[in-house]
Design a protein around this motif. Structure first.
Motif, short mmCIF file in Angstrom:
data_model
loop_
_atom_site.label_atom_id
_atom_site.label_comp_id
_atom_site.label_asym_id
_atom_site.label_seq_id
_atom_site.Cartn_x
_atom_site.Cartn_y
_atom_site.Cartn_z
N ALA A 2 22.92 -3.42 -18.74
CA ALA A 2 23.52 -2.12 -19.03
C ALA A 2 24.22 -1.55 -17.80
CB ALA A 2 22.45 -1.15 -19.53
N TRP A 3 23.65 -1.78 -16.63
CA TRP A 3 24.28 -1.27 -15.41
C TRP A 3 25.58 -2.00 -15.12
CZ3 TRP A 3 23.49 3.16 -13.13
CH2 TRP A 3 22.30 3.82 -13.35
N LEU A 6 28.10 -0.51 -17.34
CA LEU A 6 28.48 0.81 -16.85
C LEU A 6 29.45 0.72 -15.67
CD1 LEU A 6 28.13 3.84 -17.16
CD2 LEU A 6 26.11 3.67 -15.67
N VAL A 7 29.20 -0.20 -14.77
CA VAL A 7 30.12 -0.38 -13.64
C VAL A 7 31.49 -0.84 -14.15
CG1 VAL A 7 30.59 -1.77 -11.57
CG2 VAL A 7 28.33 -0.74 -11.91
N ALA A 49 26.72 0.73 -22.82
CA ALA A 49 25.74 0.97 -21.75
C ALA A 49 24.72 2.03 -22.15
CB ALA A 49 26.46 1.36 -20.46
N LEU A 53 20.74 3.05 -21.42
CA LEU A 53 20.60 3.99 -20.31
C LEU A 53 20.63 5.42 -20.84
CD1 LEU A 53 23.13 2.38 -17.80
CD2 LEU A 53 20.64 2.21 -17.74
N THR A 57 22.42 10.10 -17.11
CA THR A 57 22.66 9.25 -15.95
C THR A 57 23.95 8.45 -16.12
OG1 THR A 57 20.29 9.04 -15.55
CG2 THR A 57 21.72 7.36 -14.56
N ALA A 58 24.11 7.84 -17.28
CA ALA A 58 25.26 6.96 -17.49
C ALA A 58 26.58 7.73 -17.40
CB ALA A 58 25.15 6.28 -18.85
N VAL A 61 27.29 8.70 -13.73
CA VAL A 61 27.68 7.54 -12.94
C VAL A 61 29.09 7.09 -13.33
CG1 VAL A 61 27.17 5.10 -12.47
CG2 VAL A 61 25.33 6.80 -12.44
N TRP A 62 29.39 7.07 -14.61
CA TRP A 62 30.72 6.67 -15.11
C TRP A 62 31.81 7.56 -14.52
CZ3 TRP A 62 33.52 9.16 -19.41
CH2 TRP A 62 34.60 8.39 -19.90
N LYS A 101 21.04 6.27 -9.66
CA LYS A 101 20.63 4.87 -9.93
C LYS A 101 19.16 4.67 -9.54
CE LYS A 101 20.73 0.33 -10.34
NZ LYS A 101 19.46 -0.07 -10.89
#
Length: 103
Positions: A2-3, A6-7, A49, A53, A57-58, A61-62, A101
């Protein structure tokens, strides 16, 4: 996994944000199509993602990857100014992303 999704979504966010500059107000067909495709890929990967997640948070971070990546490439690729305040602000965003993270 999932991370990584997301990246990748964040990388596509940077691509479409920078792509907006090349579309000339959506008047250039190829850059417009590529920018719209990057938008779709970015949101699609984010959607995958968040199946695993937390959205809080997702999404943070996105958008953080998009903001920092776009700002840095704007300086490097488009010749935009990098002021000490801009550098410090980007560092704080990056620190926040690392905190999310790890948290």
């Amino acid at each position: 996994m999932a991370w990584l999704l997301l990246v990748a979504a964040g990388v596509f966010e940077v691509a479409w944000a920078l792509g907006l500059k090349t579309t000339d107000g959506f008047t250039r067909p190829l850059p417009t199509v590529l920018t719209l495709a990057a938008m779709g890929a970015s949101v699609g990967l984010l959607g995958l993602a968040v199946k695993q997640l937390p959205i809080s948070t997702a999404y943070a971070v996105w958008t953080g990857i998009g903001a920092v990546g776009t700002a840095l490439l704007g300086v490097w690729w488009l010749g935009e100014a990098m002021t000490p305040l801009k550098a410090a602000s980007l560092a704080l965003i990056t620190l926040g992303l690392v905190g999310l993270k790890l948290g």
